[in-house]
Scaffold this motif. Sequence first.
Motif, PDB file in Angstrom:
ATOM      1  N   GLY A 167      -8.922  -0.984   7.049  1.00  0.00           N
ATOM      2  CA  GLY A 167      -9.341   0.416   7.008  1.00  0.00           C
ATOM      3  C   GLY A 167      -9.343   0.914   5.580  1.00  0.00           C
ATOM      4  N   THR A 168      -9.502   2.228   5.431  1.00  0.00           N
ATOM      5  CA  THR A 168      -9.506   2.854   4.113  1.00  0.00           C
ATOM      6  C   THR A 168      -8.577   4.059   4.143  1.00  0.00           C
ATOM      7  N   SER A 169      -7.729   4.162   3.137  1.00  0.00           N
ATOM      8  CA  SER A 169      -6.795   5.285   3.052  1.00  0.00           C
ATOM      9  C   SER A 169      -7.531   6.533   2.555  1.00  0.00           C
ATOM     10  N   PRO A 170      -6.947   7.733   2.715  1.00  0.00           N
ATOM     11  CA  PRO A 170      -7.575   8.957   2.201  1.00  0.00           C
ATOM     12  C   PRO A 170      -7.796   8.922   0.688  1.00  0.00           C
ATOM     13  N   SER A 171      -7.014   8.119  -0.027  1.00  0.00           N
ATOM     14  CA  SER A 171      -7.176   8.022  -1.478  1.00  0.00           C
ATOM     15  C   SER A 171      -8.243   7.008  -1.888  1.00  0.00           C
ATOM     16  N   GLY A 172      -8.915   6.379  -0.908  1.00  0.00           N
ATOM     17  CA  GLY A 172     -10.011   5.458  -1.222  1.00  0.00           C
ATOM     18  C   GLY A 172      -9.569   4.029  -1.478  1.00  0.00           C
ATOM     19  N   GLN A 173      -8.419   3.611  -0.940  1.00  0.00           N
ATOM     20  CA  GLN A 173      -7.935   2.253  -1.090  1.00  0.00           C
ATOM     21  C   GLN A 173      -8.110   1.510   0.230  1.00  0.00           C
ATOM     22  N   GLY A 174      -8.546   0.273   0.160  1.00  0.00           N
ATOM     23  CA  GLY A 174      -8.561  -0.563   1.352  1.00  0.00           C
ATOM     24  C   GLY A 174      -7.133  -0.819   1.801  1.00  0.00           C
ATOM     25  N   THR A 175      -6.887  -0.780   3.093  1.00  0.00           N
ATOM     26  CA  THR A 175      -5.521  -0.893   3.602  1.00  0.00           C
ATOM     27  C   THR A 175      -5.220  -2.248   4.240  1.00  0.00           C
ATOM     28  N   GLY A 176      -6.213  -3.121   4.376  1.00  0.00           N
ATOM     29  CA  GLY A 176      -6.025  -4.383   5.092  1.00  0.00           C
ATOM     30  C   GLY A 176      -5.631  -5.533   4.198  1.00  0.00           C
ATOM     31  N   THR A 177      -5.214  -6.616   4.867  1.00  0.00           N
ATOM     32  CA  THR A 177      -4.829  -7.848   4.189  1.00  0.00           C
ATOM     33  C   THR A 177      -5.466  -9.022   4.917  1.00  0.00           C
ATOM     34  N   LEU A 178      -5.997  -9.987   4.142  1.00  0.00           N
ATOM     35  CA  LEU A 178      -6.561 -11.223   4.691  1.00  0.00           C
ATOM     36  C   LEU A 178      -5.520 -12.325   4.525  1.00  0.00           C
ATOM     37  N   TYR A 179      -5.184 -12.990   5.643  1.00  0.00           N
ATOM     38  CA  TYR A 179      -4.192 -14.059   5.649  1.00  0.00           C
ATOM     39  C   TYR A 179      -4.823 -15.391   6.021  1.00  0.00           C
ATOM     40  N   ARG A 180      -4.239 -16.468   5.500  1.00  0.00           N
ATOM     41  CA  ARG A 180      -4.542 -17.842   5.916  1.00  0.00           C
ATOM     42  C   ARG A 180      -3.245 -18.401   6.482  1.00  0.00           C
ATOM     43  N   TYR A 181      -3.316 -19.023   7.662  1.00  0.00           N
ATOM     44  CA  TYR A 181      -2.105 -19.593   8.241  1.00  0.00           C
ATOM     45  C   TYR A 181      -2.393 -20.988   8.779  1.00  0.00           C
ATOM     46  N   THR A 182      -1.349 -21.796   8.860  1.00  0.00           N
ATOM     47  CA  THR A 182      -1.472 -23.140   9.409  1.00  0.00           C
ATOM     48  C   THR A 182      -0.552 -23.272  10.609  1.00  0.00           C
TER      49      THR A 182
END
Length: 120
Positions: A27-42
Amino acid sequence: PLASGSQRFHVIPAGESVVGYACTGVGTSPSGQGTGTLYRYTVGLTSAYGQLASCPATAPAVGTNRVTRVTTLANNISSCNFDYSGADLQRNALLRITLQMTEQNESVNLYHEVHVNNTP
């Protein structure tokens, strides 16, 4: 679910791992920052994992469901989509990955296609 037209099979060593990717908190915060994280898992490969219908929607914690490692690949994710078009006996599969990263109300869109070979 389909038989192999060319009578092929694959032998996978027991020590192999399955690699998965997941986005969380997108998502996007009110201050214009992306809030998500992309993970790689095994995940350690076992016959039980091979019977799952799909990968988990979010990155599981290390130690759960045979997860051996979780790595953060990117932050500030404002949009994330993985679209898989499955293979059949006539064509190969295609995975389309679309990411949007946002910082200070500026975004960059990333798009990548992965060709998955058909081996029925």
